[in-house]
Scaffold this active site. Structure first.
Site, PDB file in Angstrom:
ATOM      1  N   ALA A  23     -12.008 -26.284  -8.688  1.00 32.94           N
ATOM      2  CA  ALA A  23     -11.691 -25.003  -8.046  1.00 32.94           C
ATOM      3  C   ALA A  23     -10.438 -24.387  -8.666  1.00 32.94           C
ATOM      4  O   ALA A  23     -10.370 -23.161  -8.837  1.00 32.94           O
ATOM      5  CB  ALA A  23     -11.513 -25.188  -6.543  1.00 32.94           C
ATOM      6  N   GLY A  26     -11.670 -22.981 -11.845  1.00 28.64           N
ATOM      7  CA  GLY A  26     -12.606 -21.902 -11.542  1.00 28.64           C
ATOM      8  C   GLY A  26     -11.921 -20.659 -11.013  1.00 28.64           C
ATOM      9  O   GLY A  26     -12.375 -19.536 -11.271  1.00 28.64           O
ATOM     10  N   ASP A  27     -10.827 -20.831 -10.279  1.00 24.30           N
ATOM     11  CA  ASP A  27     -10.044 -19.697  -9.790  1.00 24.30           C
ATOM     12  C   ASP A  27      -9.557 -18.855 -10.961  1.00 24.30           C
ATOM     13  O   ASP A  27      -9.666 -17.623 -10.947  1.00 24.30           O
ATOM     14  CB  ASP A  27      -8.871 -20.209  -8.949  1.00 24.30           C
ATOM     15  CG  ASP A  27      -7.959 -19.095  -8.482  1.00 24.30           C
ATOM     16  OD1 ASP A  27      -8.445 -18.130  -7.875  1.00 24.30           O
ATOM     17  OD2 ASP A  27      -6.732 -19.206  -8.713  1.00 24.30           O
ATOM     18  N   ALA A  28      -9.065 -19.513 -11.990  1.00 27.96           N
ATOM     19  CA  ALA A  28      -8.567 -18.798 -13.170  1.00 27.96           C
ATOM     20  C   ALA A  28      -9.709 -18.138 -13.933  1.00 27.96           C
ATOM     21  O   ALA A  28      -9.590 -16.985 -14.372  1.00 27.96           O
ATOM     22  CB  ALA A  28      -7.807 -19.761 -14.075  1.00 27.96           C
TER      23      ALA A  28
END
Length: 135
Positions: A23, A26-28
Site C-alpha cells: 500500500a 501503491g499510494d505513490a
C-alpha cells in the site's frame, strides 16, 4: 543499474512484502498517475493542482474508485485487495471512515502489487476506469 520505473520482481519476493508495504508503494504509484492525468488534461494550474490531486487521492475517493473496480478484478487481484483491506492499521485520518480507509489501503496495495509485477498495462486499464467521465 536498476530501473525503478520498470520493476518486475519474482512472485515469491512480492508475496513476502506486507500489505502495508504494498500500500505504501501503491499510494505513490496512484498519486503519480493522478498527477500525470491532471497535467495531461490541462488541470495543472498553480494553486489548484495540489487541491485537485488531493481530491482524487483522499481515502473516500479511493474507496469509491475501489467499488467501481471490484467487479473487474481477477481472482489474484481480489486476493491482494482483500489482504490490503484486512491489514492492521493503527491510525485513520479524520476525514475518512474506517471502511473508506481500509478500502483505500486495499486499492493502494493492489496498485503496489501490480507495479512490482510490471503490470503497467493493467494499472493503466484500472486507472482509466477510475477516471472515466472525468474531464
Amino acid at each position: 543499474m536498476q530501473d525503478f520505473f520498470s520493476l518486475s520482481m519474482a512472485p515469491d519476493s512480492i508475496r513476502a512484502i506486507s500489505s502495508l508495504g504494498l500500500a505504501h508503494l501503491g499510494d505513490a504509484v496512484y498519486e503519480v498517475m493522478v498527477r500525470s492525468w491532471l497535467c495531461l488534461h490541462g488541470k495543472a494550474t498553480g494553486k489548484g493542482l495540489h487541491k485537485a490531486a488531493v481530491s482524487y487521492v483522499k481515502a473516500p475517493a479511493q474507496a469509491q474508485a475501489a467499488a467501481r473496480l471490484l467487479p473487474m478484478f481477477t481472482e489474484e487481484e481480489k486476493t491482494v485487495f482483500q489482504r490490503g483491506r484486512n491489514a492492521k492499521v493503527n491510525t485513520i485520518p479524520q476525514n475518512a471512515s474506517r471502511s473508506d480507509y481500509m478500502h483505500a489501503t486495499a486499492l493502494e496495495a493492489l496498485f503496489g502489487y501490480l507495479y512490482l509485477n510490471g503490470r503497467t498495462d493493467r494499472l493503466n486499464e484500472l486507472f482509466s476506469v477510475i477516471m472515466e467521465g472525468e474531464s
